[in-house]
Design a protein around this motif. Structure first.
Motif, PDB file in Angstrom:
ATOM      1  N   ILE A  62       0.872  -1.175   0.000  1.00  0.00           N
ATOM      2  CA  ILE A  62       0.000   0.000   0.000  1.00  0.00           C
ATOM      3  C   ILE A  62       0.911   1.226   0.000  1.00  0.00           C
ATOM      4  O   ILE A  62       1.711   1.412   0.919  1.00  0.00           O
ATOM      5  CB  ILE A  62      -0.917   0.023   1.243  1.00  0.00           C
ATOM      6  N   ARG A  63       0.796   2.017  -1.050  1.00  0.00           N
ATOM      7  CA  ARG A  63       1.627   3.211  -1.220  1.00  0.00           C
ATOM      8  C   ARG A  63       0.731   4.396  -1.525  1.00  0.00           C
ATOM      9  O   ARG A  63      -0.472   4.253  -1.722  1.00  0.00           O
ATOM     10  CB  ARG A  63       2.610   2.991  -2.363  1.00  0.00           C
ATOM     11  N   LYS A  64       1.351   5.557  -1.605  1.00  0.00           N
ATOM     12  CA  LYS A  64       0.590   6.762  -1.949  1.00  0.00           C
ATOM     13  C   LYS A  64      -0.168   6.585  -3.260  1.00  0.00           C
ATOM     14  O   LYS A  64      -1.284   7.074  -3.418  1.00  0.00           O
ATOM     15  CB  LYS A  64       1.515   7.977  -2.071  1.00  0.00           C
ATOM     16  N   SER A  65       0.435   5.888  -4.189  1.00  0.00           N
ATOM     17  CA  SER A  65      -0.150   5.757  -5.520  1.00  0.00           C
ATOM     18  C   SER A  65      -1.397   4.870  -5.556  1.00  0.00           C
ATOM     19  O   SER A  65      -2.221   4.990  -6.461  1.00  0.00           O
ATOM     20  CB  SER A  65       0.888   5.210  -6.502  1.00  0.00           C
ATOM     21  N   ASN A  66      -1.567   3.973  -4.586  1.00  0.00           N
ATOM     22  CA  ASN A  66      -2.724   3.081  -4.622  1.00  0.00           C
ATOM     23  C   ASN A  66      -3.564   3.114  -3.336  1.00  0.00           C
ATOM     24  O   ASN A  66      -4.572   2.421  -3.248  1.00  0.00           O
ATOM     25  CB  ASN A  66      -2.299   1.642  -4.937  1.00  0.00           C
ATOM     26  N   LEU A  67      -3.167   3.903  -2.371  1.00  0.00           N
ATOM     27  CA  LEU A  67      -3.874   3.956  -1.094  1.00  0.00           C
ATOM     28  C   LEU A  67      -5.345   4.304  -1.266  1.00  0.00           C
ATOM     29  O   LEU A  67      -6.225   3.645  -0.701  1.00  0.00           O
ATOM     30  CB  LEU A  67      -3.203   4.968  -0.158  1.00  0.00           C
ATOM     31  N   LEU A  68      -5.649   5.315  -2.060  1.00  0.00           N
ATOM     32  CA  LEU A  68      -7.040   5.732  -2.239  1.00  0.00           C
ATOM     33  C   LEU A  68      -7.876   4.666  -2.928  1.00  0.00           C
ATOM     34  O   LEU A  68      -9.072   4.530  -2.649  1.00  0.00           O
ATOM     35  CB  LEU A  68      -7.121   7.057  -2.995  1.00  0.00           C
ATOM     36  N   HIS A  69      -7.272   3.887  -3.779  1.00  0.00           N
ATOM     37  CA  HIS A  69      -7.988   2.784  -4.429  1.00  0.00           C
ATOM     38  C   HIS A  69      -8.483   1.796  -3.375  1.00  0.00           C
ATOM     39  O   HIS A  69      -9.655   1.407  -3.382  1.00  0.00           O
ATOM     40  CB  HIS A  69      -7.084   2.077  -5.436  1.00  0.00           C
ATOM     41  N   TYR A  70      -7.611   1.397  -2.467  1.00  0.00           N
ATOM     42  CA  TYR A  70      -7.991   0.430  -1.434  1.00  0.00           C
ATOM     43  C   TYR A  70      -8.906   1.058  -0.381  1.00  0.00           C
ATOM     44  O   TYR A  70      -9.834   0.410   0.099  1.00  0.00           O
ATOM     45  CB  TYR A  70      -6.749  -0.194  -0.793  1.00  0.00           C
ATOM     46  N   TYR A  71      -8.661   2.313  -0.046  1.00  0.00           N
ATOM     47  CA  TYR A  71      -9.540   2.985   0.910  1.00  0.00           C
ATOM     48  C   TYR A  71     -10.955   3.116   0.328  1.00  0.00           C
ATOM     49  O   TYR A  71     -11.947   2.904   1.024  1.00  0.00           O
ATOM     50  CB  TYR A  71      -8.994   4.365   1.297  1.00  0.00           C
ATOM     51  N   HIS A  72     -11.034   3.431  -0.964  1.00  0.00           N
ATOM     52  CA  HIS A  72     -12.339   3.558  -1.616  1.00  0.00           C
ATOM     53  C   HIS A  72     -13.105   2.233  -1.548  1.00  0.00           C
ATOM     54  O   HIS A  72     -14.314   2.218  -1.288  1.00  0.00           O
ATOM     55  CB  HIS A  72     -12.179   4.014  -3.063  1.00  0.00           C
ATOM     56  N   LYS A  73     -12.413   1.133  -1.758  1.00  0.00           N
ATOM     57  CA  LYS A  73     -13.074  -0.172  -1.680  1.00  0.00           C
ATOM     58  C   LYS A  73     -13.628  -0.410  -0.273  1.00  0.00           C
ATOM     59  O   LYS A  73     -14.755  -0.890  -0.120  1.00  0.00           O
ATOM     60  CB  LYS A  73     -12.091  -1.283  -2.064  1.00  0.00           C
ATOM     61  N   ALA A  74     -12.874  -0.052   0.744  1.00  0.00           N
ATOM     62  CA  ALA A  74     -13.344  -0.212   2.122  1.00  0.00           C
ATOM     63  C   ALA A  74     -14.505   0.725   2.402  1.00  0.00           C
ATOM     64  O   ALA A  74     -15.468   0.361   3.082  1.00  0.00           O
ATOM     65  CB  ALA A  74     -12.197   0.052   3.098  1.00  0.00           C
ATOM     66  N   ARG A  75     -14.438   1.910   1.880  1.00  0.00           N
ATOM     67  CA  ARG A  75     -15.494   2.908   2.096  1.00  0.00           C
ATOM     68  C   ARG A  75     -16.797   2.482   1.429  1.00  0.00           C
ATOM     69  O   ARG A  75     -17.867   2.575   2.021  1.00  0.00           O
ATOM     70  CB  ARG A  75     -15.026   4.257   1.552  1.00  0.00           C
ATOM     71  N   VAL A  76     -16.728   1.985   0.210  1.00  0.00           N
ATOM     72  CA  VAL A  76     -17.923   1.519  -0.499  1.00  0.00           C
ATOM     73  C   VAL A  76     -18.550   0.346   0.255  1.00  0.00           C
ATOM     74  O   VAL A  76     -19.775   0.239   0.347  1.00  0.00           O
ATOM     75  CB  VAL A  76     -17.569   1.130  -1.956  1.00  0.00           C
ATOM     76  N   CYS A  77     -17.712  -0.498   0.812  1.00  0.00           N
ATOM     77  CA  CYS A  77     -18.184  -1.645   1.588  1.00  0.00           C
ATOM     78  C   CYS A  77     -18.946  -1.191   2.830  1.00  0.00           C
ATOM     79  O   CYS A  77     -19.855  -1.873   3.287  1.00  0.00           O
ATOM     80  CB  CYS A  77     -16.969  -2.487   1.981  1.00  0.00           C
ATOM     81  N   THR A  78     -18.615  -0.024   3.371  1.00  0.00           N
ATOM     82  CA  THR A  78     -19.149   0.425   4.654  1.00  0.00           C
ATOM     83  C   THR A  78     -20.216   1.497   4.538  1.00  0.00           C
ATOM     84  O   THR A  78     -21.251   1.411   5.191  1.00  0.00           O
ATOM     85  CB  THR A  78     -18.001   0.993   5.517  1.00  0.00           C
TER      86      THR A  78
END
Length: 98
Positions: A62-78
């Motif tokens: 998880i880096r700056k370049s992909n952090l928002l991608h993974y955070y978005h997936k968690a956010r959509v889930c919640t």
């Protein structure tokens, strides 16, 4: 929560300039008055942890370049209407349960 660092002049001016209404909650009532703390952010943390663990199993850092991608997936889930509405019910804010 009314903390003075949250209500600086710059913050209040920005809010006024952008027609944002700021509400300050009474001290020591946040657990009753902040439904997202009760029912949304806990599940968000769990979904985020699951996303990070799954990325780790795939050897994806998880880096700056992909952090928002993974955070978005968690956010959509919640952040679903049903989850948010349930949070208001748990706190008794709506429907009102004094």
């Amino acid at each position: 929560d009314g903390h003075n660092s949250h209500c600086t002049y710059c913050f209040c001016k920005f809010a006024a300039d952008h027609r944002i209404i700021v509400l300050c909650l009474p001290s020591h009532t946040m657990h009753w008055l902040q439904p997202c703390d009760i029912g949304v952010f806990g599940p968000l943390a769990s979904c985020w942890k699951a996303e990070v663990n799954e990325a780790g199993r795939q050897y994806i850092p998880i880096r700056k370049s992909n952090l928002l991608h993974y955070y978005h997936k968690a956010r959509v889930c919640t952040f679903k209407p049903s989850t948010i509405k349930s949070s208001f019910t748990k706190t008794g804010i709506w429907p009102l349960n004094p």
